[in-house]
Design a protein around this motif. Structure first.
Motif, PDB file in Angstrom:
ATOM      1  N   ILE A 159       0.840  -1.196   0.000  1.00 10.89           N
ATOM      2  CA  ILE A 159       0.000   0.000   0.000  1.00 10.89           C
ATOM      3  C   ILE A 159       0.877   1.249   0.000  1.00 10.89           C
ATOM      4  CG2 ILE A 159      -1.699   1.328   1.302  1.00 10.89           C
ATOM      5  CD1 ILE A 159      -2.857  -1.097  -0.052  1.00 10.89           C
ATOM      6  N   LEU A 160       1.919   1.243   0.851  1.00  5.05           N
ATOM      7  CA  LEU A 160       2.834   2.384   0.883  1.00  5.05           C
ATOM      8  C   LEU A 160       3.543   2.542  -0.460  1.00  5.05           C
ATOM      9  CD1 LEU A 160       4.386   1.830   4.433  1.00  5.05           C
ATOM     10  CD2 LEU A 160       2.638   3.492   3.770  1.00  5.05           C
ATOM     11  N   ALA A 161       3.959   1.413  -1.046  1.00  5.05           N
ATOM     12  CA  ALA A 161       4.595   1.464  -2.359  1.00  5.05           C
ATOM     13  C   ALA A 161       3.609   1.950  -3.415  1.00  5.05           C
ATOM     14  CB  ALA A 161       5.127   0.083  -2.734  1.00  5.05           C
ATOM     15  N   GLY A 162       2.340   1.567  -3.268  1.00  4.39           N
ATOM     16  CA  GLY A 162       1.323   2.017  -4.221  1.00  4.39           C
ATOM     17  C   GLY A 162       1.114   3.514  -4.169  1.00  4.39           C
ATOM     18  N   ILE A 163       1.135   4.072  -2.965  1.00  2.37           N
ATOM     19  CA  ILE A 163       1.000   5.529  -2.832  1.00  2.37           C
ATOM     20  C   ILE A 163       2.164   6.226  -3.525  1.00  2.37           C
ATOM     21  CG2 ILE A 163       1.004   7.433  -1.174  1.00  2.37           C
ATOM     22  CD1 ILE A 163      -0.433   5.533   0.784  1.00  2.37           C
ATOM     23  N   ALA A 164       3.388   5.704  -3.307  1.00  2.00           N
ATOM     24  CA  ALA A 164       4.556   6.290  -3.969  1.00  2.00           C
ATOM     25  C   ALA A 164       4.456   6.149  -5.485  1.00  2.00           C
ATOM     26  CB  ALA A 164       5.825   5.622  -3.451  1.00  2.00           C
ATOM     27  N   GLY A 165       4.014   4.964  -5.941  1.00  2.00           N
ATOM     28  CA  GLY A 165       3.867   4.748  -7.377  1.00  2.00           C
ATOM     29  C   GLY A 165       2.817   5.652  -7.993  1.00  2.00           C
ATOM     30  N   SER A 166       1.718   5.842  -7.282  1.00  2.00           N
ATOM     31  CA  SER A 166       0.667   6.736  -7.784  1.00  2.00           C
ATOM     32  C   SER A 166       1.194   8.155  -7.952  1.00  2.00           C
ATOM     33  CB  SER A 166      -0.524   6.742  -6.821  1.00  2.00           C
ATOM     34  OG  SER A 166      -1.163   5.495  -6.781  1.00  2.00           O
TER      35      SER A 166
END
Length: 346
Positions: A159-166
């Motif tokens: 989820i944290l990686a997804g926020i960064a990716g977004s």
């Protein structure tokens, strides 16, 4: 009646009820707007177009119903169903109630891919908008997965990686628009990125509906595997589930559905996050019931959001992504209060 006999009967009953609800919602979506058109006119228009009914109607009303409102209602329903199913699948695979295509960067990656094709001409004309969006979605999820693996924090890490990716792909999209788009392109792209159904027509429905239906069917075929994933990958493997193959297939399907919908209507948040939780409140956590219920609620929600986007401010059409956020955020808060999301995957 035995349980074996009752199960197909319940499935058939649900399918019929869902079809009737969707048809009623489509008629409602086609009738409501700045210009109120009687439901009878909508029904006669559909009869004329599909079965050569021969009803004499005002050509303007008939054109509004068929070419504008009904086509966008169909696309909205397919989009809502696909995003809701994608959210339910990702939440199960990752065992995280906050997982959805938007938070995991899939929507942002699809937007970047579509914008790169539309503005930069990436692919030299060989890539269509949906293919560009699919490539961006897969690239974004690969990046997010790799970052989460390196971080080693389990489901919370993705989820944290997804926020960064977004944030990364949203910035990339803004960079492409700022550097390479004309003023007209920039206005159109920025409006599209907020979620825009104004330009959709029947060819878009011809793409969105099959993708949503096939995606739902594939996910339903893996419903038992998704039930097993709720107990962790080790438990799923012990039950004989081919974990890597199932995960690859389902992530590919959710990425494809998200990419196609983003390429048609832009990036829309909260549908994949909120709708699966609402569906769990209705039918529980078994994916054989959860997935079709999520698809149904998602479709109805998007049709309602589309109607609101066209009617809430007279003379102006709001981006549908604005409406889904305005409705979805309070709805998620209510679900959060009624039932903590931490228990959604239990």
């Amino acid at each position: 009646m035995s349980r074996a006999a009752a199960h197909p009967a319940r499935t058939t009953g649900f399918a019929i009820a869902a079809l009737m609800l969707i048809l009623a919602a489509l008629v409602f979506g086609a009738a409501i707007g700045e210009t109120r058109i009687p439901f009878e006119t909508v029904a006669k228009t559909i009869a004329n177009r599909l079965w050569h009914g021969g009803h004499v109607l005002d050509p303007i009303d008939e054109g509004i119903v068929w070419n504008y409102r009904l086509s966008r209602a169909v696309v909205a329903s397919a989009c809502g169903a696909a995003l809701a199913v994608s959210g339910a699948v990702l939440q199960s695979l990752l065992r995280n109630p906050l997982a959805d295509p938007y938070l995991l960067g899939i929507s942002a990656g699809a937007s970047s891919g579509a914008v790169a094709v539309a503005i930069l001409g990436l692919g030299g004309g060989l890539l269509s908008l949906p293919l560009g969006a699919l490539a961006g979605a897969l690239l974004a999820f690969a990046l997010v997965s790799g970052l989460a693996l390196l971080a080693g924090r389990g489901p919370a890490g993705i989820i944290l990686a997804g926020i960064a990716g977004s944030q990364l792909f949203n910035a990339l999209t803004s960079l492409i628009v700022t550097k390479s788009a004309t003023a007209d392109q920039a206005r159109g792209i920025m409006f599209w990125l907020l979620g825009n159904l104004s330009g959709v027509r029947w060819p878009d429905a011809g793409l969105a509906v099959p993708v949503a239906l096939v995606g739902l069917a594939i996910c339903l075929l893996h419903a038992r595997s998704l039930d097993a994933f709720a107990f962790g990958t080790a438990s799923a493997s012990a039950l004989g589930i081919p974990v890597r193959r199932v995960r690859a297939v389902l992530i590919g399907v959710t990425a494809l559905m998200t990419a196609v919908m983003v390429s048609i209507v832009g990036s829309i948040g909260f549908v994949g996050l909120v709708i699966p939780h609402a569906a769990r409140l209705v039918v529980g956590v078994r994916h054989g019931a959860l997935l079709p219920t999520s698809a149904l609620i998602g479709a109805l929600f998007m049709i309602a959001a589309d109607v609101l986007s066209r009617t809430v401010i007279p003379g102006q059409v709001l981006p549908i992504g604005v409406m889904t956020a305005l409705v979805g955020a309070p709805a998620f808060a209510l679900i959060l209060i009624h039932r903590p999301v931490a228990g959604a995957t239990r």
